[in-house]
Scaffold this motif. Sequence first.
Motif, PDB file in Angstrom:
ATOM      1  N   ALA A 180       6.469  11.970  -5.253  1.00 18.96           N
ATOM      2  CA  ALA A 180       7.790  12.449  -5.646  1.00 18.96           C
ATOM      3  C   ALA A 180       8.781  12.152  -4.524  1.00 18.96           C
ATOM      4  CB  ALA A 180       7.735  13.941  -5.949  1.00 18.96           C
ATOM      5  N   ARG A 181       8.287  12.155  -3.320  1.00 23.22           N
ATOM      6  CA  ARG A 181       9.143  11.913  -2.160  1.00 23.22           C
ATOM      7  C   ARG A 181       9.751  10.505  -2.171  1.00 23.22           C
ATOM      8  NH1 ARG A 181       7.297  12.976   4.041  1.00 23.22           N
ATOM      9  NH2 ARG A 181       9.388  12.944   4.904  1.00 23.22           N
ATOM     10  N   ASN A 182       8.963   9.515  -2.592  1.00 27.51           N
ATOM     11  CA  ASN A 182       9.503   8.152  -2.620  1.00 27.51           C
ATOM     12  C   ASN A 182      10.082   7.784  -3.991  1.00 27.51           C
ATOM     13  OD1 ASN A 182       7.267   7.447  -4.187  1.00 27.51           O
ATOM     14  ND2 ASN A 182       6.257   6.305  -2.570  1.00 27.51           N
ATOM     15  N   GLY A 183      10.109   8.748  -4.910  1.00 31.07           N
ATOM     16  CA  GLY A 183      10.765   8.544  -6.193  1.00 31.07           C
ATOM     17  C   GLY A 183       9.939   7.874  -7.273  1.00 31.07           C
ATOM     18  N   LEU A 184       8.650   7.673  -7.025  1.00 28.11           N
ATOM     19  CA  LEU A 184       7.805   7.029  -8.029  1.00 28.11           C
ATOM     20  C   LEU A 184       7.118   8.032  -8.959  1.00 28.11           C
ATOM     21  CD1 LEU A 184       6.265   4.177  -5.869  1.00 28.11           C
ATOM     22  CD2 LEU A 184       8.221   4.076  -7.423  1.00 28.11           C
ATOM     23  N   LEU A 185       7.097   9.293  -8.544  1.00 24.35           N
ATOM     24  CA  LEU A 185       6.548  10.370  -9.388  1.00 24.35           C
ATOM     25  C   LEU A 185       7.585  11.478  -9.524  1.00 24.35           C
ATOM     26  CD1 LEU A 185       2.929  10.819  -7.945  1.00 24.35           C
ATOM     27  CD2 LEU A 185       3.625   9.519  -9.967  1.00 24.35           C
ATOM     28  N   SER A 186       7.524  12.156 -10.659  1.00 20.80           N
ATOM     29  CA  SER A 186       8.413  13.310 -10.848  1.00 20.80           C
ATOM     30  C   SER A 186       7.855  14.496 -10.065  1.00 20.80           C
ATOM     31  CB  SER A 186       8.499  13.655 -12.338  1.00 20.80           C
ATOM     32  OG  SER A 186       7.267  14.197 -12.781  1.00 20.80           O
ATOM     33  N   ASP A 187       8.599  15.584 -10.037  1.00 21.15           N
ATOM     34  CA  ASP A 187       8.106  16.801  -9.379  1.00 21.15           C
ATOM     35  C   ASP A 187       6.852  17.335 -10.061  1.00 21.15           C
ATOM     36  OD1 ASP A 187      10.108  16.726  -7.493  1.00 21.15           O
ATOM     37  OD2 ASP A 187      11.465  17.990  -8.682  1.00 21.15           O
ATOM     38  N   PRO A 230      10.633   3.985 -15.307  1.00 23.87           N
ATOM     39  CA  PRO A 230      11.736   3.071 -14.950  1.00 23.87           C
ATOM     40  C   PRO A 230      11.721   2.684 -13.470  1.00 23.87           C
ATOM     41  CG  PRO A 230      12.559   4.846 -16.326  1.00 23.87           C
ATOM     42  CD  PRO A 230      11.144   5.191 -15.964  1.00 23.87           C
ATOM     43  N   ARG A 231      11.421   3.628 -12.602  1.00 26.64           N
ATOM     44  CA  ARG A 231      11.375   3.329 -11.166  1.00 26.64           C
ATOM     45  C   ARG A 231      10.187   2.427 -10.835  1.00 26.64           C
ATOM     46  NH1 ARG A 231      13.629   8.222  -8.544  1.00 26.64           N
ATOM     47  NH2 ARG A 231      15.800   8.127  -9.180  1.00 26.64           N
ATOM     48  N   LEU A 232       9.045   2.697 -11.488  1.00 30.16           N
ATOM     49  CA  LEU A 232       7.871   1.851 -11.270  1.00 30.16           C
ATOM     50  C   LEU A 232       8.133   0.432 -11.757  1.00 30.16           C
ATOM     51  CD1 LEU A 232       5.102   4.382 -12.317  1.00 30.16           C
ATOM     52  CD2 LEU A 232       5.516   3.494 -10.010  1.00 30.16           C
ATOM     53  N   ARG A 233       8.771   0.331 -12.916  1.00 28.70           N
ATOM     54  CA  ARG A 233       9.100  -0.989 -13.465  1.00 28.70           C
ATOM     55  C   ARG A 233      10.071  -1.726 -12.551  1.00 28.70           C
ATOM     56  NH1 ARG A 233      10.739   0.653 -18.253  1.00 28.70           N
ATOM     57  NH2 ARG A 233       8.615   0.871 -18.965  1.00 28.70           N
ATOM     58  N   GLU A 234      11.035  -0.985 -12.031  1.00 31.28           N
ATOM     59  CA  GLU A 234      12.021  -1.575 -11.117  1.00 31.28           C
ATOM     60  C   GLU A 234      11.344  -2.096  -9.848  1.00 31.28           C
ATOM     61  OE1 GLU A 234      15.216   0.573  -8.343  1.00 31.28           O
ATOM     62  OE2 GLU A 234      15.593   0.840 -10.500  1.00 31.28           O
ATOM     63  N   GLN A 293       0.803  -1.212   0.000  1.00 29.16           N
ATOM     64  CA  GLN A 293       0.000   0.000   0.000  1.00 29.16           C
ATOM     65  C   GLN A 293       0.843   1.272   0.000  1.00 29.16           C
ATOM     66  OE1 GLN A 293      -3.341   0.183  -0.269  1.00 29.16           O
ATOM     67  NE2 GLN A 293      -3.285  -2.008  -0.628  1.00 29.16           N
ATOM     68  N   ILE A 294       2.017   1.254  -0.617  1.00 31.58           N
ATOM     69  CA  ILE A 294       2.848   2.441  -0.714  1.00 31.58           C
ATOM     70  C   ILE A 294       2.264   3.357  -1.780  1.00 31.58           C
ATOM     71  CG2 ILE A 294       5.123   3.327  -1.339  1.00 31.58           C
ATOM     72  CD1 ILE A 294       6.277   0.694  -0.273  1.00 31.58           C
ATOM     73  N   SER A 295       2.053   4.614  -1.431  1.00 25.27           N
ATOM     74  CA  SER A 295       1.499   5.548  -2.398  1.00 25.27           C
ATOM     75  C   SER A 295       2.589   6.060  -3.331  1.00 25.27           C
ATOM     76  CB  SER A 295       0.829   6.719  -1.682  1.00 25.27           C
ATOM     77  OG  SER A 295       1.775   7.413  -0.912  1.00 25.27           O
ATOM     78  N   PHE A 296       2.182   6.475  -4.484  1.00 22.81           N
ATOM     79  CA  PHE A 296       3.115   7.042  -5.446  1.00 22.81           C
ATOM     80  C   PHE A 296       3.322   8.508  -5.082  1.00 22.81           C
ATOM     81  CE2 PHE A 296       1.914   4.085  -9.227  1.00 22.81           C
ATOM     82  CZ  PHE A 296       2.136   2.995  -8.430  1.00 22.81           C
TER      83      PHE A 296
END
Length: 72
Positions: free
Chosen positions: A8-15, A22-26, A3-6
């Motif tokens: 920018a802080r956790n790097g899954l969304l840009s600013d 690429p990060r989501l795929r990883e 349940q981790i949200s997307f």
Amino acid sequence: MNQISFSARNGLLSDAMKPLRPRLRERYGERLEQLYTELEDGQAERLRELRSNRTRRRLSSWPCISARCSPE
């Protein structure tokens, strides 16, 4: 999936709040591939069932199979 949200802080969304693919795929790629494989396997099994029952059903029952209703 967890349940981790997307964000920018956790790097899954840009600013600009766009998904960083690429990060989501990883992070989720392996699990998503597993889910797609399970879905595909389930669909293939259902198709095998329909094909094996084809000779036992009347031709007029085929529209009901696709609509998931009971044959007459």
